[in-house]
Write a protein that holds these residues in place. Structure first.
Motif, short mmCIF file in Angstrom:
data_model
loop_
_atom_site.label_atom_id
_atom_site.label_comp_id
_atom_site.label_asym_id
_atom_site.label_seq_id
_atom_site.Cartn_x
_atom_site.Cartn_y
_atom_site.Cartn_z
N GLY A 218 0.73 -1.45 -0.02
CA GLY A 218 -0.12 0.10 0.40
C GLY A 218 0.68 1.37 -0.09
O GLY A 218 0.48 1.83 -0.63
N ARG A 219 2.58 1.16 0.76
CA ARG A 219 2.66 2.31 0.30
C ARG A 219 3.43 2.44 -0.49
O ARG A 219 3.51 4.07 -0.69
CB ARG A 219 3.73 2.04 1.85
CG ARG A 219 4.70 3.26 2.26
CD ARG A 219 6.19 3.21 3.07
NE ARG A 219 6.57 2.46 2.50
CZ ARG A 219 7.65 2.72 1.34
NH1 ARG A 219 7.77 4.02 0.94
NH2 ARG A 219 8.74 1.57 0.27
N LEU A 220 3.90 1.75 -1.52
CA LEU A 220 4.37 1.59 -2.37
C LEU A 220 2.95 2.07 -3.21
O LEU A 220 4.18 3.27 -4.27
CB LEU A 220 4.91 0.80 -3.47
CG LEU A 220 6.31 -0.17 -2.44
CD1 LEU A 220 6.43 -1.48 -3.10
CD2 LEU A 220 7.60 0.54 -2.77
N ALA A 221 2.56 1.74 -3.86
CA ALA A 221 1.56 2.11 -4.80
C ALA A 221 0.75 3.81 -3.89
O ALA A 221 0.93 4.50 -5.42
CB ALA A 221 0.02 1.62 -4.23
N ALA A 222 0.69 3.83 -2.95
CA ALA A 222 0.72 5.57 -2.54
C ALA A 222 2.01 6.54 -3.05
O ALA A 222 1.43 7.23 -3.59
CB ALA A 222 0.62 5.41 -1.24
N ALA A 223 2.60 6.03 -2.85
CA ALA A 223 3.58 7.21 -3.26
C ALA A 223 3.84 6.67 -4.91
O ALA A 223 3.60 8.17 -5.25
CB ALA A 223 5.98 6.49 -3.10
N ARG A 224 3.80 5.93 -5.97
CA ARG A 224 3.79 6.44 -7.03
C ARG A 224 2.59 6.73 -7.62
O ARG A 224 2.34 7.35 -8.90
CB ARG A 224 3.41 4.78 -7.52
CG ARG A 224 3.74 4.08 -9.05
CD ARG A 224 4.10 3.76 -9.68
NE ARG A 224 4.66 3.37 -11.26
CZ ARG A 224 5.29 3.81 -11.40
NH1 ARG A 224 6.85 3.35 -10.55
NH2 ARG A 224 5.38 3.72 -12.59
N ARG A 225 1.39 6.74 -7.10
CA ARG A 225 0.24 7.55 -7.17
C ARG A 225 0.79 9.15 -6.45
O ARG A 225 0.37 10.09 -7.52
CB ARG A 225 -0.78 7.50 -6.61
CG ARG A 225 -2.27 7.77 -6.63
CD ARG A 225 -3.58 6.79 -6.23
NE ARG A 225 -3.59 7.52 -5.79
CZ ARG A 225 -4.44 8.27 -4.69
NH1 ARG A 225 -5.05 9.00 -4.88
NH2 ARG A 225 -4.59 8.39 -3.37
N ARG A 226 1.75 9.83 -6.06
CA ARG A 226 1.63 10.39 -5.86
C ARG A 226 2.84 11.34 -7.37
O ARG A 226 2.97 12.63 -6.82
CB ARG A 226 2.49 10.86 -4.50
CG ARG A 226 1.07 11.24 -3.51
CD ARG A 226 1.93 11.35 -2.74
NE ARG A 226 3.04 10.78 -1.23
CZ ARG A 226 2.43 9.84 -0.63
NH1 ARG A 226 1.46 9.39 -0.08
NH2 ARG A 226 3.44 8.75 -0.39
N ARG A 227 3.73 10.25 -7.40
CA ARG A 227 4.51 10.87 -8.96
C ARG A 227 3.37 11.60 -10.05
O ARG A 227 2.67 10.69 -10.86
CB ARG A 227 4.86 9.25 -9.51
CG ARG A 227 6.21 9.17 -10.36
CD ARG A 227 6.73 8.14 -10.99
NE ARG A 227 7.09 7.97 -9.83
CZ ARG A 227 8.51 8.04 -9.98
NH1 ARG A 227 9.39 8.66 -10.75
NH2 ARG A 227 9.22 7.22 -9.06
N LEU A 228 3.55 12.87 -10.76
CA LEU A 228 3.20 12.94 -11.70
C LEU A 228 3.91 12.55 -12.91
O LEU A 228 4.15 11.54 -12.75
CB LEU A 228 3.90 14.62 -11.86
CG LEU A 228 2.76 15.29 -11.07
CD1 LEU A 228 3.72 17.17 -10.48
CD2 LEU A 228 1.60 15.55 -10.46
N VAL A 229 2.67 12.08 -13.88
CA VAL A 229 2.79 11.50 -14.81
C VAL A 229 2.92 12.97 -16.08
O VAL A 229 1.45 13.73 -16.44
CB VAL A 229 1.99 10.54 -15.26
CG1 VAL A 229 2.10 10.30 -17.05
CG2 VAL A 229 1.57 9.54 -14.42
N ALA A 230 4.05 12.95 -16.93
CA ALA A 230 4.35 14.04 -17.75
C ALA A 230 3.79 13.66 -19.21
O ALA A 230 5.04 12.15 -19.83
CB ALA A 230 5.23 14.40 -17.72
N GLN A 231 2.70 13.85 -19.80
CA GLN A 231 2.41 12.91 -21.61
C GLN A 231 3.20 14.17 -22.63
O GLN A 231 2.80 14.96 -22.43
CB GLN A 231 1.48 12.99 -21.98
CG GLN A 231 -0.15 12.59 -21.24
CD GLN A 231 0.45 10.90 -21.12
OE1 GLN A 231 0.86 10.30 -22.03
NE2 GLN A 231 0.18 10.07 -19.96
N VAL A 232 4.30 13.21 -22.94
CA VAL A 232 5.72 13.68 -23.87
C VAL A 232 5.39 13.68 -25.32
O VAL A 232 5.51 12.84 -25.53
CB VAL A 232 6.77 14.02 -22.93
CG1 VAL A 232 7.72 14.84 -24.38
CG2 VAL A 232 6.73 14.54 -22.10
N THR A 233 4.94 14.65 -26.21
CA THR A 233 4.78 14.23 -27.62
C THR A 233 6.03 15.11 -28.17
O THR A 233 6.33 15.69 -28.04
CB THR A 233 3.65 14.58 -28.31
OG1 THR A 233 2.60 14.69 -27.36
CG2 THR A 233 3.90 14.24 -29.68
#
Length: 271
Positions: free
Chosen positions: A191-206
């Motif tokens: 659960g801790r790893l899932a929460a940490a990953r969800r706080r990571r922003l996702v940048a869509q780069v084209t």
């Protein structure tokens, strides 16, 4: 995990993120294969020692990884593990724990690509609450003298068909291979790893052409400074962009492609 082992894990995670971003939902397959590598290392002490031998060169250890894993797992997994054994590890078990951690990260990345990471985090929390409230279930799942197949079947019966595939994979893995932890501790860590990953922003780069690793790292640093959070790049190539980049983070869009500039120039000329 501390010292050289922690640094080696951090470096491996940084190298693996672009691979996971490109893999999308297929990252779950990479996770399953990394778990298979963990099982192989757990069952072969001589291989663990050879891959963490400080007296052997990094290239020799990477070559051993290739000889053992090539043809058995995806080439991306071979490359990852080969890179990991080139690093220095404080102990052979640290390498195994790191591969296991990256297997979990890969499964979570697949959930993130499918838009299900928040759901997985919530389901892991619910599993934790179930274990805390039901002693019989906790004992049945955590009984290491019981048949593993029987315990993993119980996981599927408890979670049913409603749970996300990533949740089922991770909880089943925690039951089958607890790695010296209680099941409750393992689920809390998931659960801790899932929460940490969800706080990571996702940048869509084209981009008009594929980015080099150096370009990706520079963009990541710039975005992390801007947003104050880790950023994962999902890069797509669109030759119609002509040049430059289009970056979208949540609702923020930075369109610096040549095509966007030309479109803007046309609008200005048209009045």
């Amino acid at each position: 995990m501390r010292g050289t082992s922690q640094q080696a894990l951090t470096d491996a995670e940084d190298r693996f993120e672009p691979v996971l971003a490109a893999a999308g939902a297929d990252a779950a397959t990479l996770g399953d294969q990394l778990f298979a590598v963990v099982d192989l290392l757990d069952g072969n002490a001589s291989l663990r020692r050879a891959l963490t031998d400080p007296g052997a060169t990094g290239e020799a250890k990477a070559g051993l990884v290739g000889a053992v894993l090539s043809g058995r797992v995806d080439g991306r997994v071979v490359d990852l593990v080969a890179g990991m054994v080139r690093a220095r590890w404080a102990g052979e078990r640290d390498l195994v724990e790191a591969v296991d951690r990256l297997g979990t990260v890969a499964v979570l990345a697949s959930a993130q690509a499918a838009g299900e990471l928040e759901r997985v985090e919530d389901e892991l929390f619910r599993v934790d609450r179930l274990l805390a409230a039901n002693r019989d279930v906790r004992q049945a799942l955590g009984d290491r003298t019981a048949d593993v197949a029987r315990r993993t079947t119980l996981v599927r019966d408890l979670l049913g068909t409603k749970a996300a595939a990533a949740t089922l994979t991770l909880v089943t893995r925690a039951v089958a291979a607890p790695r010296g932890r209680t099941l409750t501790a393992a689920v809390i860590e998931l659960g801790r790893l899932a929460a940490a990953r969800r706080r990571r922003l996702v940048a869509q780069v084209t981009a008009a052409a594929a980015l080099t690793q150096a370009q990706r790292e520079r963009i990541e640093r710039l975005l992390e400074r801007r947003y104050g959070r880790p950023v994962q790049l999902n890069v797509s190539v669109d030759p119609a962009a002509l040049g430059g980049l289009r970056i979208q983070v949540d609702a923020d869009v930075i369109d610096a492609t040549v095509r966007a500039r030309l479109d803007d120039a046309r609008r200005r000329l048209a009045g």
